[in-house]
Design a protein around this motif. Sequence first.
Motif, PDB file in Angstrom:
ATOM      1  N   ASN A 126       0.892  -1.156   0.000  1.00 46.06           N
ATOM      2  CA  ASN A 126       0.000   0.000   0.000  1.00 46.06           C
ATOM      3  C   ASN A 126       0.931   1.206   0.000  1.00 46.06           C
ATOM      4  N   TYR A 129       1.408   7.593  -1.601  1.00 46.86           N
ATOM      5  CA  TYR A 129       0.910   8.022  -2.902  1.00 46.86           C
ATOM      6  C   TYR A 129       1.794   9.048  -3.595  1.00 46.86           C
ATOM      7  N   GLN A 154      -2.926   5.814  -5.834  1.00 48.65           N
ATOM      8  CA  GLN A 154      -4.016   6.725  -6.121  1.00 48.65           C
ATOM      9  C   GLN A 154      -4.643   6.345  -7.470  1.00 48.65           C
ATOM     10  N   SER A 202      -8.680   5.351  -4.484  1.00 50.52           N
ATOM     11  CA  SER A 202      -7.511   4.486  -4.615  1.00 50.52           C
ATOM     12  C   SER A 202      -7.841   3.291  -5.501  1.00 50.52           C
TER      13      SER A 202
END
Length: 298
Positions: A126, A129, A154, A202
């Motif tokens: 994860n 961004y 993103q 996302s």
Amino acid sequence: MTTSPLANLSATRELLDEFGLATKHRLGQNFLIDNHVIEHICQLAELDGTERVLEVGPGIGTLTLALVQEAARVVSIEMDATLEPVLDAHAADHDNFRYIMGDALKVSPALIAGAAGGEPEVFVANLPYNVAATIILQYFETMPSLRRAVVMVQKEVADRIAACPGTKAFGAYTVKLSLYGTVTGRFEVPPRCFMPAPHVDSAVVRIDRCRPAEGGDGSSGASLDPRAVGRVVDAAFAQRRKTIRNSMGANGFDKRALDAAFESADIAPTARAETLSVEDFIRLARALESLAGREVDA
């Protein structure tokens, strides 16, 4: 189904309270609190228990605690020093987990391989961004052992990764990443799956590495340095409102050589960069390389 004990609101709050942590907006930290997303990520990653997995931006370890159940070894890179006590506790509980504190763009592949007990084979993360796109491309470039990546980014970055020629999202980044991998899976992740909820949407994408002799669309790229293609791509998109000939001519390429290369590669010099396919760019780069080689021989 693989689950994470931290993939819910109460467990996340309890851990943050236990370690005296607050969300760090400057680092773009939004903690994942939906286990369905964790399950879907693990499904896309298709881990069979033999892989060395690399993760970037583990945060408090929500995804990490799922990955350690599925992989032979997980190595995570985290730059926020306040999270080290949390990761240290996870490492104490899981023999197959190691972490490195530092900037993911500066940690060397050798250091990562040392922590993982060998070169990593799968990248699951994860991602922060603000640097996600850069990390993905750099890792595919510098770690040839990576067979695939499953990364949350993103939505706009996911759109760029998976864009098709002729669309607004298709650009230099799309082409350069396509030299290394192709998108084989994607799903959307709404803001409600995080704490705090971000102001952006996302998406998770899976990228599988191409065979060495292929471009991202299956075209032959054998013996051609991807960096050479990258220079062509950057020049072509430098002024994307101009024709490819004018944009490349204004950014370091001789127009006479370009004209010969366009003819050889069967590409219209009046075309614009976003209309060309990955295969077109590979052919153009090969034609330019061939012309340069003839000049040297002459």
